[in-house]
Structures are given as structure tokens and as C-alpha cells.
Scaffold this active site. Sequence first.
Site, PDB file in Angstrom:
ATOM      1  N   THR A   1       0.825  -1.215   0.000  1.00  0.00           N
ATOM      2  CA  THR A   1       0.000   0.000   0.000  1.00  0.00           C
ATOM      3  C   THR A   1       0.853   1.256   0.000  1.00  0.00           C
ATOM      4  O   THR A   1       1.963   1.257   0.563  1.00  0.00           O
ATOM      5  CB  THR A   1      -0.897   0.003   1.256  1.00  0.00           C
ATOM      6  OG1 THR A   1      -1.455   1.316   1.434  1.00  0.00           O
ATOM      7  CG2 THR A   1      -0.117  -0.320   2.520  1.00  0.00           C
TER       8      THR A   1
ATOM      9  N   TYR B   1      -1.541   0.729  10.421  1.00  0.00           N
ATOM     10  CA  TYR B   1      -1.779  -0.075   9.205  1.00  0.00           C
ATOM     11  C   TYR B   1      -0.554  -0.010   8.298  1.00  0.00           C
ATOM     12  O   TYR B   1      -0.017  -1.048   7.876  1.00  0.00           O
ATOM     13  CB  TYR B   1      -3.031   0.447   8.485  1.00  0.00           C
ATOM     14  CG  TYR B   1      -3.175  -0.097   7.085  1.00  0.00           C
ATOM     15  CD1 TYR B   1      -3.334  -1.461   6.862  1.00  0.00           C
ATOM     16  CD2 TYR B   1      -3.151   0.765   5.982  1.00  0.00           C
ATOM     17  CE1 TYR B   1      -3.462  -1.957   5.569  1.00  0.00           C
ATOM     18  CE2 TYR B   1      -3.281   0.281   4.692  1.00  0.00           C
ATOM     19  CZ  TYR B   1      -3.433  -1.079   4.499  1.00  0.00           C
ATOM     20  OH  TYR B   1      -3.540  -1.562   3.220  1.00  0.00           O
TER      21      TYR B   1
END
Length: 321
Positions: free
Chosen positions: A118, A142
Site C-alpha cells: 500500500t 496499518y
Amino acid sequence: MGGNVLVTGGAGYIGSVTARAFARSGRRVVVLDDFSTGHADNVRWGPLVTGDIADKDLVRGLVRDAQITAVVHFAAKALVGESVRDPALYDHWNREKTEALVEVCAEGGVSAFVFSSTCAVYGTPDQVPIPVAHDRAPVNPYGVSKARCEDAIAGSGMPHALLRYFNAAGAVPAARLGERHDPETHLIPLTLRARVTGNPLTIFGTDYPTPDGTCIRDYIHVLDLADAHLRALAHLEAGQPSGAWNLGTGGGASVREVIQAVERVTEGKVPVQEGVRREGDPAALVADARSAERDLGWHPAHSELDRIVADAWAYERGDVA
Ligand code: UDP
């Protein structure tokens, strides 16, 4: 033609579309999913094994018995807000479980590992579009957990591709595959929902240093993401070097531009209300994805914003034509 492909998280949004793409390319896929967030009816492209990626005995047996030579690893938790509230959850579900998976795959002789990473690994970029060589400095748990997964994979000795997605969006309505998160937090499905229900969409911040004051993101069609995984695996199987690649269009759309696209595509008004900034949102996240084009021959052919929105809209409405 390579061996069989294990798709972890193949019952989820991007995993299911990618499993379909591999199957359509003639590869045999096996899906491993624990259904913590996935949907059983998304698994239609090969056998399903229900279980935990960190169950070493299970994965060891699967790699051996199903003659897995390649792993495409999606299974993860992926909500920034949830990770801020509960960092330990993300350290456990993403870092720890991936480390266990990687260890068993490396021991089992897996010869290509493709990872769903990501742009959150970059944190707040000091350069936009963000080059793939930009420092990784995640600003939420995250992003931290995904960066640690990247480290484990890069350190495993397996040929690997770390694919850093920008904003996954769109759907494959003909295959009834699309975004189905609960709770839904993503802009495009929420904007479509506001269009249908008449309950206003809240714009998170209108005072960003962008042309219209709202955040800019690089929306990438899930079909183009899936295609990148096929290309990344082919690259590794051809003996080309491991690496990291950004997956985005290099363009970007503001929140207001997304709303306008929804209004164009759906031919109706979206009710909106202007709200405060959401914590942790950088003003602009746009990919410099030129290395994916150069190394993988990847072109995001489906990622024009109106196409993304039209596919998401058709999926929401259940159109399968
Ligand atoms: N956003 C918004 N209202 C919403 C949901 C999202 O204004 O109800 C904004 C959000 O602040 C961000 C962009 O839309 O700038 C994309 O958010 P999303 O959660 O879809 O993806 P993220 O960029 O967080 O991965």
C-alpha cells in the site's frame, strides 16, 4: 506456464478479482481465506481452503499437496482508522501472520511471492507523485504493519514483488465482484450510497492546499490491480529481479471531482455536507508508477475515473450485463 498459485484472501475484494484474472489466464488457483472479512460467493475461480494463513501445518501441507509454486498474498486487515484505535490488532493480523506465512512458503520452496502492499507505507510524502524509491515512513499502524510485512518478504530469500496500491476502486459487475465492506468507509461506494439514499455524504475537509480544497487520491481500477499481479508473477517467473512497484495512474482526483463523476455517471445530484478533516489524511497521494510500466509493461487501461465509477455503480445496482 508456471505451477499452481495460492491466493490468500481470495474471498475479498481485490483478491477475488485477481483470482479470477489468474484463472482466466489459464493458471490454477487455490484460495486460502479465513472469512474474517471475505465472502464465500466470491470464490469461484478454484478450490477453497478455509483457514488461517498463520496455521503453519495447514499452509505447509497445502503448498506441498497442491503443488504451489507461487503465492499472491492479500489476506490482511486494511482499515486505517481501525488500526489507529487498535495497533496491536494490526501488528498481529498483518505483520505476525504474514511472517508465519512467509517462513513456511520459503521452507516449502515457493519460488515467487507477490504481496498486496500500500502507499500507506510512505506516510505523508515529501514528493508527489510519489516515486517508488521514496522513503518509507508510515504514519499509522496499518502502514507500519504493511512495511514490516514487506521487510519479512524481502528478507525471506524468495523472489518477490511488493505491489503498493494507491486507492483501489471500481468493480467487475459482470462477475458480481466489487467492494462490500462492513462498515463501508471508502469514498466511491459511500458517494453512490448517498446518491441512492439521499442521506448526505460528508466531505472530510475542504481547506486542504489543493485546487478545490479537498483531498486528492489516485484511484486505480481493481481490474488494473489484478493485471499488475499477473504481470508481476510473470516477471518473477521469467527470472527478472525482485522489487517494489507503485500501482496508480499518476493522475488523481479530488473528493469533489469524485462527487462530480458520480453525478455525471448516475445522472443525478449527490447530497453533500462539508465536514472537518479526517485524522491522518494527507492532502494528496498520487503514484509515480512509471517503473511498473517500464519493468512490468503495465498500463492502467481501466482507470479513467468515469469508468471506475460506472463499474462501481453497475455493481451496486446488481447490473450484470
Ligand atoms: N472521504 C470523504 N468522505 C467520506 C469518505 C472518504 O471525504 O465519507 C475522503 C477521504 O478523506 C479521502 C478520500 O475521500 O481524502 C478517499 O478516502 P477513502 O477512505 O476512500 O480511501 P483512503 O484514501 O483513506 O485509502
